[in-house]
Design an enzyme around this catalytic site. Structure first.
Site, short mmCIF file in Angstrom:
data_model
loop_
_atom_site.label_atom_id
_atom_site.label_comp_id
_atom_site.label_asym_id
_atom_site.label_seq_id
_atom_site.Cartn_x
_atom_site.Cartn_y
_atom_site.Cartn_z
N GLY A 1 0.81 -1.21 0.00
CA GLY A 1 0.00 0.00 0.00
C GLY A 1 0.85 1.26 0.00
O GLY A 1 0.52 2.24 -0.68
N ASP A 2 1.95 1.25 0.77
CA ASP A 2 2.87 2.38 0.78
C ASP A 2 3.50 2.58 -0.59
O ASP A 2 3.71 3.71 -1.04
CB ASP A 2 3.95 2.17 1.83
CG ASP A 2 3.38 1.81 3.19
OD1 ASP A 2 2.33 2.37 3.56
OD2 ASP A 2 3.97 0.95 3.88
#
Length: 311
Positions: free
Chosen positions: A250-251
Site C-alpha cells: 500500500g505504501d
C-alpha cells in the site's frame, strides 16, 4: 521536496520459518533486516523511482541510528528528531504457514519533541508535498494528524494521508490532496463489507464529499479504484503475479501514484504507476524498484484492465 512522516519507525526483522511451531526451537530459512514504517516505505520507493524525499519522524537509541543509516543507504534524505527516552522499536515479521508479527513499543516522545517536529513543518512551502501515514504511538496525542495538517494548511501544501478510521475522518475537513484507504478500511468507516471495485465507488465518493480531493482505494488481488477531483472514476484489475509479501504494498502504491502524478500531472498515468508499484512490491520480498515497476506495467493491458468513467 516530498516529506514523509513516520511517527514510530522500526527495524523490521523479516524471517521465514518452515511450519512454525510454538514452544520449541524454530530455525529461520531466510532473514533480513529492513527499515520499517509506512512513511519510511514511501521514502524508499520514491528513491527507487528517482524522486528525492526527506523522511521526518522520531528516532531513539542505537536502533534509531541503524534505521537512519539503512534509509540513507537507499538514497533517501533524513531529518529525524532524536528522542532521549527509549529505543526505536524492532518489529519481527515471520512468514510461515501463516504470517505473524510482533511489534515493539517505541520511544517515549515528549512535548518538546513534538514542538521540534512542528518547527520543521514551519519551513515547508507550497511547492512541497507532505505524506502522513501510519498509526500513532501512545505517547502522542490522538489529534496529531489534525494538528499537523492544520499547521500547514495556509501553505497550500499537497497533503497525502494514509490512515484508518478517526485518524482519517478527522482530517477530511482540511481537504487533503490524496487519501488511500484499502477496501476493508473504507468498509469499517461506513460499517459495510466491500468486496468489489464497483462497491467501493459510492463510499469513496462520500469521502470526497466530506473533503478529500482524490480517493485511491487499494484492493489487493481485486486491483484498485481512484475517484479523482476531475470527476473521473478510474479502476483496474490487479496485475497478474504471485504475492510474496504484502508488507509495504500500500505504501508503494502511494509512492508510485505520487511519482506518476509529479512526472505527468495526469491522474490516469499516476493511477497505473501506483497500481503497478504496489503490485511490484507485493510480488517480491523487498520494495519495488523502477525496473520492477516497468516489468509489471508490461503485463498490464489497458484494453483488458483499465476502466475510466466520467461522473
Amino acid at each position: 521536496m516530498i516529506y514523509t512522516i513516520t511517527f514510530n519507525p522500526s527495524l523490521d526483522y523479516v524471517i521465514q520459518v518452515d511450519h512454525f511451531k510454538p514452544g520449541i526451537i524454530n530455525k529461520t530459512k531466510f532473514e533480513e533486516i529492513l527499515p520499517g514504517g509506512k512513511g519510511i516505505n514511501v521514502s524508499i520507493v520514491l528513491s527507487n523511482l528517482g524522486h528525492e524525499s526527506t523522511a521526518l519522524g522520531f528516532m531513539a537509541g542505537f536502533t534509531g541510528k541503524v534505521i537512519e543509516h539503512k534509509l540513507e543507504s537507499y538514497g533517501a534524505k533524513t531529518d529525524f528528531i532524536h528522542v532521549k527516552k527509549g529505543l526505536s522499536r524492532i518489529n519481527v515479521k515471520m512468514k510461515s504457514d501463516e504470517e505473524t508479527e510482533i511489534n515493539g513499543m517505541g520511544p517515549d516522545i515528549q512535548p518538546e519533541d513534538i514542538q521540534e517536529l512542528f518547527n520543521q513543518l514551519d519551513t515547508l512551502t507550497e511547492k512541497d508535498v507532505l505524506v502522513i501515514s501510519g498509526s500513532i504511538p501512545s505517547t502522542l496525542p490522538d489529534t496529531m494528524y489534525e494538528q499537523i495538517i492544520e499547521r500547514v494548511q495556509e501553505k497550500k501544501i499537497k497533503v497525502v494521508v494514509d490512515a484508518t478510521n478517526n485518524l482519517l475522518l478527522k482530517v477530511l475537513k482540511y481537504k487533503p490532496f490524496l487519501i488511500k484507504p484499502n477496501n476493508h478500511e473504507l468498509g469499517e468507516i461506513f460499517n459495510v463489507e466491500l468486496n468489489t471495485r464497483d462497491e467501493v465507488i459510492p463510499y469513496a465518493k462520500k469521502l470526497q464529499e466530506m473533503g478529500a480531493q482524490n480517493v485511491l482505494i487499494s484492493m489487493a488481488g481485486q486491483g484498485a479504484v481512484l475517484v479523482s477531483d476531475n470527476n473521473e472514476v478510474i479502476q483496474s484489475n490487479a496485475p497478474k503475479g504471485t504475492v510474496v509479501n504484502s508488507v509495504g504494498a500500500g505504501d508503494s502504491m502511494v509512492a508510485g501514484f505520487l511519482a506518476g502524478y509529479l512526472e505527468t500531472g495526469n491522474y490516469k498515468k499516476a493511477f497505473i504507476n501506483g497500481l503497478c508499484c504496489g503490485s511490484a512490491s507485493a510480488f517480491q520480498v523487498g520494495l519495488a524498484t523502477k525496473e520492477d515497476v516497468e516489468n509489471v506495467k508490461k503485463t498490464l493491458s489497458e484494453n483488458d484492465y483499465i476502466k475510466i468513467v466520467r461522473v
